[in-house]
Design a protein around this motif. Structure first.
Motif, mmCIF file in Angstrom:
data_model
loop_
_atom_site.group_PDB
_atom_site.id
_atom_site.type_symbol
_atom_site.label_atom_id
_atom_site.label_comp_id
_atom_site.label_asym_id
_atom_site.label_seq_id
_atom_site.Cartn_x
_atom_site.Cartn_y
_atom_site.Cartn_z
ATOM 1 N N PRO A 131 0.835 -1.212 0.000
ATOM 2 C CA PRO A 131 0.000 0.000 0.000
ATOM 3 C C PRO A 131 0.868 1.260 0.000
ATOM 4 O O PRO A 131 1.784 1.395 0.803
ATOM 5 N N GLY A 132 0.594 2.131 -0.944
ATOM 6 C CA GLY A 132 1.352 3.377 -1.048
ATOM 7 C C GLY A 132 2.721 3.202 -1.664
ATOM 8 O O GLY A 132 3.501 4.158 -1.698
ATOM 9 N N GLY A 133 3.041 2.010 -2.168
ATOM 10 C CA GLY A 133 4.345 1.766 -2.767
ATOM 11 C C GLY A 133 4.322 1.900 -4.283
ATOM 12 O O GLY A 133 3.260 1.994 -4.903
ATOM 13 N N PHE A 134 5.486 1.905 -4.861
ATOM 14 C CA PHE A 134 5.607 2.001 -6.311
ATOM 15 C C PHE A 134 5.145 0.689 -6.936
ATOM 16 O O PHE A 134 5.603 -0.379 -6.544
ATOM 17 N N PRO A 135 4.264 0.724 -7.922
ATOM 18 C CA PRO A 135 3.739 -0.498 -8.553
ATOM 19 C C PRO A 135 4.741 -1.112 -9.539
ATOM 20 O O PRO A 135 4.602 -1.000 -10.751
ATOM 21 N N VAL A 179 -5.613 2.732 -12.860
ATOM 22 C CA VAL A 179 -6.202 2.482 -11.540
ATOM 23 C C VAL A 179 -5.155 2.707 -10.447
ATOM 24 O O VAL A 179 -5.452 3.289 -9.397
ATOM 25 N N GLU A 180 -3.927 2.272 -10.690
ATOM 26 C CA GLU A 180 -2.871 2.478 -9.693
ATOM 27 C C GLU A 180 -2.532 3.964 -9.555
ATOM 28 O O GLU A 180 -2.293 4.444 -8.438
ATOM 29 N N LEU A 181 -2.534 4.703 -10.666
ATOM 30 C CA LEU A 181 -2.319 6.157 -10.571
ATOM 31 C C LEU A 181 -3.428 6.812 -9.746
ATOM 32 O O LEU A 181 -3.155 7.651 -8.886
ATOM 33 N N ARG A 182 -4.666 6.406 -9.991
ATOM 34 C CA ARG A 182 -5.794 6.958 -9.239
ATOM 35 C C ARG A 182 -5.679 6.625 -7.754
ATOM 36 O O ARG A 182 -5.945 7.457 -6.902
ATOM 37 N N GLY A 183 -5.269 5.399 -7.445
ATOM 38 C CA GLY A 183 -5.103 5.003 -6.048
ATOM 39 C C GLY A 183 -4.015 5.795 -5.340
ATOM 40 O O GLY A 183 -4.172 6.189 -4.177
ATOM 41 N N LEU A 184 -2.910 6.037 -6.052
ATOM 42 C CA LEU A 184 -1.834 6.840 -5.460
ATOM 43 C C LEU A 184 -2.289 8.282 -5.241
ATOM 44 O O LEU A 184 -1.961 8.891 -4.222
ATOM 45 N N LEU A 185 -3.046 8.821 -6.195
ATOM 46 C CA LEU A 185 -3.578 10.181 -6.013
ATOM 47 C C LEU A 185 -4.549 10.249 -4.846
ATOM 48 O O LEU A 185 -4.506 11.188 -4.046
ATOM 49 N N ALA A 186 -5.432 9.267 -4.746
ATOM 50 C CA ALA A 186 -6.422 9.255 -3.665
ATOM 51 C C ALA A 186 -5.758 9.148 -2.300
ATOM 52 O O ALA A 186 -6.264 9.685 -1.321
ATOM 53 N N ALA A 187 -4.621 8.459 -2.245
ATOM 54 C CA ALA A 187 -3.909 8.319 -0.979
ATOM 55 C C ALA A 187 -3.017 9.523 -0.672
ATOM 56 O O ALA A 187 -2.383 9.580 0.383
#
Length: 187
Positions: free
Chosen positions: A62-66, A117-125
């Motif tokens: 969570p919160g890490g580089f994909p 989706v991963e970009l959106r998740g990183l932005l949301a966090a």
């Protein structure tokens, strides 16, 4: 309700006339496409299973580089560069190589949707700098990987690596004189 009173879909093809013995070109062309669609579907299944396996072997904290998606997309870009040189310039033309390998396997392997989706998740966090780094490095590394794949395939196939015109060849081949400075020397 009799068939004459049913509403007609304007996009639907009219039923074939009983006088026509041969199938129309459109129907024949459509029939010929099923084999290509089957090749793409089988290739897509293989590619997506490979991507799933890589994502399971290399999970993103969570919160890490994909890293799994990054590696998938960059390696897929490299392989696509290699493949296109071989399909277009080296191998004899085949009906199934590009649809199966390029659209199917590599299309199923690489993933723009997971990247988004991963970009959106990183932005949301709230991981703004990580989001920027992931977005930019993925695009730059993908473009570099395609170019590297093309250059590597052309070298391996002993084809000339296209780099575009050099300054020397541009200036020697141009008929237009170079502009001069106010002192009369060429710039």
């Amino acid at each position: 309700m009799p068939p004459e009173t049913l509403p007609v879909d304007p996009d639907a093809e009219p039923p074939p006339s009983p006088r026509r013995a041969r199938p129309s070109f459109r129907r024949t062309a459509r029939r010929r496409q099923w084999d290509i669609l089957a090749a793409i579907a089988v290739g897509g299944g293989i590619g997506s299973v490979a991507r799933y396996g890589l994502a399971q072997a290399w999970p993103t904290p969570p919160g890490g580089f994909p890293w799994a998606t990054f590696a998938t997309n960059v390696s897929g870009s490299f392989l696509l560069g290699l493949l296109m040189v071989y399909v277009l310039d080296v191998w004899p033309p085949t009906r199934y190589a590009r649809p199966f390998l390029g659209v199917g396997v590599l299309g199923g392997f690489t993933t723009f949707s997971t990247y988004t989706v991963e970009l959106r998740g990183l932005l949301a966090a709230g991981h703004w700098s990580l989001t920027d780094a992931y977005a930019l490095t993925s695009l730059i590394a993908g473009l570099g990987a395609v170019w590297t794949g093309i250059a590597a395939a052309r070298r391996a196939a002993r084809l000339p690596v296209r780099r575009g015109p050099s300054r020397r060849s541009r200036s020697a081949s141009s008929a237009v004189p170079r502009p001069t400075s106010s002192k009369g020397r060429a710039r």
